[in-house]
Design a protein around this motif. Structure first.
Motif, mmCIF file in Angstrom:
data_model
loop_
_atom_site.group_PDB
_atom_site.id
_atom_site.type_symbol
_atom_site.label_atom_id
_atom_site.label_comp_id
_atom_site.label_asym_id
_atom_site.label_seq_id
_atom_site.Cartn_x
_atom_site.Cartn_y
_atom_site.Cartn_z
ATOM 1 N N CYS A 121 0.835 -1.200 0.000
ATOM 2 C CA CYS A 121 0.000 0.000 0.000
ATOM 3 C C CYS A 121 0.870 1.251 0.000
ATOM 4 N N ILE A 122 0.449 2.248 -0.779
ATOM 5 C CA ILE A 122 1.118 3.553 -0.837
ATOM 6 C C ILE A 122 0.326 4.517 0.036
ATOM 7 N N ASP A 123 1.016 5.250 0.899
ATOM 8 C CA ASP A 123 0.306 6.154 1.814
ATOM 9 C C ASP A 123 -0.352 7.317 1.072
ATOM 10 N N LEU A 124 0.399 7.982 0.205
ATOM 11 C CA LEU A 124 -0.123 9.143 -0.537
ATOM 12 C C LEU A 124 0.276 8.991 -1.997
ATOM 13 N N TYR A 125 -0.704 8.911 -2.871
ATOM 14 C CA TYR A 125 -0.446 8.690 -4.295
ATOM 15 C C TYR A 125 -0.902 9.911 -5.072
ATOM 16 N N TYR A 126 0.064 10.590 -5.685
ATOM 17 C CA TYR A 126 -0.204 11.827 -6.424
ATOM 18 C C TYR A 126 -0.323 11.567 -7.920
ATOM 19 N N GLN A 127 -1.190 12.319 -8.568
ATOM 20 C CA GLN A 127 -1.050 12.497 -10.010
ATOM 21 C C GLN A 127 0.025 13.557 -10.188
ATOM 22 N N HIS A 128 1.164 13.157 -10.753
ATOM 23 C CA HIS A 128 2.365 13.989 -10.780
ATOM 24 C C HIS A 128 2.188 15.253 -11.616
ATOM 25 N N ARG A 129 1.579 15.075 -12.775
ATOM 26 C CA ARG A 129 1.188 16.203 -13.617
ATOM 27 C C ARG A 129 -0.179 15.878 -14.195
ATOM 28 N N ILE A 130 -0.908 16.896 -14.583
ATOM 29 C CA ILE A 130 -2.304 16.725 -14.981
ATOM 30 C C ILE A 130 -2.394 16.493 -16.488
ATOM 31 N N ASP A 131 -3.060 15.413 -16.863
ATOM 32 C CA ASP A 131 -3.268 15.094 -18.278
ATOM 33 C C ASP A 131 -4.347 16.025 -18.824
ATOM 34 N N THR A 132 -3.963 16.924 -19.709
ATOM 35 C CA THR A 132 -4.912 17.916 -20.240
ATOM 36 C C THR A 132 -5.853 17.331 -21.294
ATOM 37 N N LYS A 133 -5.721 16.029 -21.570
ATOM 38 C CA LYS A 133 -6.608 15.363 -22.529
ATOM 39 C C LYS A 133 -7.710 14.560 -21.838
ATOM 40 N N VAL A 134 -7.528 14.287 -20.542
ATOM 41 C CA VAL A 134 -8.447 13.405 -19.818
ATOM 42 C C VAL A 134 -9.133 14.190 -18.706
ATOM 43 N N PRO A 135 -10.463 14.217 -18.680
ATOM 44 C CA PRO A 135 -11.150 14.913 -17.581
ATOM 45 C C PRO A 135 -10.674 14.391 -16.229
ATOM 46 N N ILE A 136 -10.455 15.284 -15.289
ATOM 47 C CA ILE A 136 -9.919 14.883 -13.989
ATOM 48 C C ILE A 136 -10.846 13.899 -13.285
ATOM 49 N N GLU A 137 -12.144 13.975 -13.561
ATOM 50 C CA GLU A 137 -13.091 13.046 -12.946
ATOM 51 C C GLU A 137 -12.800 11.593 -13.329
ATOM 52 N N ILE A 138 -12.323 11.391 -14.553
ATOM 53 C CA ILE A 138 -12.009 10.040 -15.028
ATOM 54 C C ILE A 138 -10.786 9.498 -14.282
ATOM 55 N N THR A 139 -9.747 10.307 -14.187
ATOM 56 C CA THR A 139 -8.544 9.898 -13.454
ATOM 57 C C THR A 139 -8.883 9.615 -11.994
ATOM 58 N N MET A 140 -9.643 10.519 -11.379
ATOM 59 C CA MET A 140 -9.997 10.371 -9.964
ATOM 60 C C MET A 140 -10.862 9.136 -9.730
ATOM 61 N N GLY A 141 -11.694 8.799 -10.695
ATOM 62 C CA GLY A 141 -12.526 7.606 -10.540
ATOM 63 C C GLY A 141 -11.686 6.357 -10.335
ATOM 64 N N GLU A 142 -10.597 6.254 -11.089
ATOM 65 C CA GLU A 142 -9.718 5.082 -10.950
ATOM 66 C C GLU A 142 -8.936 5.143 -9.644
ATOM 67 N N LEU A 143 -8.492 6.333 -9.263
ATOM 68 C CA LEU A 143 -7.787 6.487 -7.991
ATOM 69 C C LEU A 143 -8.703 6.109 -6.818
ATOM 70 N N LYS A 144 -9.962 6.496 -6.917
ATOM 71 C CA LYS A 144 -10.928 6.142 -5.864
ATOM 72 C C LYS A 144 -11.040 4.622 -5.739
ATOM 73 N N LYS A 145 -11.054 3.932 -6.872
ATOM 74 C CA LYS A 145 -11.099 2.458 -6.836
ATOM 75 C C LYS A 145 -9.861 1.890 -6.137
ATOM 76 N N LEU A 146 -8.708 2.483 -6.392
ATOM 77 C CA LEU A 146 -7.460 2.005 -5.769
ATOM 78 C C LEU A 146 -7.498 2.207 -4.260
ATOM 79 N N VAL A 147 -8.138 3.290 -3.804
ATOM 80 C CA VAL A 147 -8.327 3.487 -2.364
ATOM 81 C C VAL A 147 -9.232 2.390 -1.811
ATOM 82 N N GLU A 148 -10.330 2.142 -2.495
ATOM 83 C CA GLU A 148 -11.296 1.132 -2.035
ATOM 84 C C GLU A 148 -10.671 -0.260 -2.000
#
Length: 343
Positions: A121-148
């Motif tokens: 497990c990683i304590d704090l996982y950052y998106q290092h730079r923001i993908d300007t082609k992908v809505p942030i909601e899409i990226t966050m959706g996958e990160l939320k799954k990784l938390v779960e």
């Protein structure tokens, strides 16, 4: 010495870290040739023993070799003593960076980091730079799954715009935003810092010593090796260094009056921004690490702070932070969710 490093809360989700962290990038990448494990692992252990328990790495440092180094350093009972942050999203090819935030990439990157770090497990996982082609909601959706799934505990963003931070936070709470903040980089104070504070998000300040300029001054440019990326940044070009040196000279004058080093003064300025701010200066030398810890005991009055901020206002520094790097390198926006068409 450990008692001198207080603890702070980053965000409202429960993440607690040392008030100063250790940026590990320079051990493996970008600021010259990589250092040996034989040198760096004792440095990491020394930091932890001194109370610096918040370690910052990324899959792009090396690439990959810094995560492997950290994983080795945390064997044998050290893992339980630290808060580990790593990042995903940046790939370098032929010297050019590209940024990725699609769900498949997010998941593959996380699995890769866990394997290299050799942990569950990683304590704090950052998106290092923001993908300007992908809505942030899409990226966050996958990160939320990784938390779960228990693969990451807390989510962070780095170099995101205020509006991107808001949109991300609406999907899953953001615990920390990492951004460049120092006496010579202050643009984040306009809207990004206030947005983080409004939403209860912790602030992690990288390059709090101005990539070494605020500790060493103009002569730092004489030490750059061919492998040091800083030589390409506009602020380190000779004509801009000549202008920017007045900031370092004034920092030296004030530091002499305060009985501390220029680096300690510059770091203390960041510490005095609030209990929700954690600077993560990097170093490869134990004496510099000890000096950085000393910044925590430097006390600055409101007059000291005002004096420093007058000499280093946002428009007093010449040269961009990054120059001609990717457009998604700084304070980035993403397209609206309605635009997303998965491949």
């Amino acid at each position: 010495m450990a008692a001198s490093v207080r603890r702070i809360k980053l965000g409202t989700q429960g993440l607690e870290v040392s008030a100063q962290g250790l940026g590990c990038m320079g051990m493996s990448a970008f600021y010259g040739p990589p250092k040996s494990e034989e040198e760096m692992i004792p440095l990491i252990h020394h930091a932890i023993n001194c109370g610096i328990t918040f370690l910052d790495t990324s899959d792009v440092y090396g690439p990959h070799t810094n995560e492997i180094l950290i994983g080795k350093a945390l064997k044998g009972g050290w893992r339980e003593k630290v808060e580990l942050a790593t990042k995903f999203g940046v790939k370098f090819s032929d010297g050019k960076g590209s940024v990725h935030g699609d769900p498949a990439y997010v998941r593959a990157a996380c699995e890769g980091s866990l394997k290299r770090l050799d942990m569950d497990c990683i304590d704090l996982y950052y998106q290092h730079r923001i993908d300007t082609k992908v809505p942030i909601e899409i990226t966050m959706g996958e990160l939320k799954k990784l938390v779960e799934e228990g693969k990451i505990k807390y989510i962070g963003l780095s170099e995101a715009s205020a509006s991107t931070i808001r949109r991300a936070h609406a999907v899953h709470p953001i615990s920390a935003v990492q951004l460049e903040w120092s006496l010579w980089t202050r643009d984040v104070e306009k809207d990004i810092i206030p947005t983080c504070r409004e939403l209860g998000i912790g602030i992690v300040a990288y390059s709090p010593l101005g990539r070494g300029f605020l500790s060493t001054g103009p002569k730092i440019t004489e030490k750059f090796s061919e492998a040091d990326y800083r030589q390409h940044f506009p602020r380190f070009k000779p004509e801009n260094v000549e202008h920017n040196k007045h900031i370092f000279e004034r920092v030296c004058e004030i530091a002499a009056r305060k009985g501390c080093t220029p680096a300690q003064l510059a770091l203390a300025w960041v510490h005095h921004q609030g209990d929700d701010v954690c600077p993560i200066p990097g170093t490869t030398k134990i004496e510099n690490l000890n000096q950085n810890i000393g910044a925590l005991s430097v006390k600055l009055s409101p007059e000291d702070m005002a004096g420093l901020e007058t000499l280093a206002s946002d428009d007093s520094v010449k040269g961009d932070r990054y120059g001609g790097l990717s457009p998604s390198w700084m304070n980035s926006e993403t397209p609206p969710l309605s635009s997303w068409k998965p491949e």
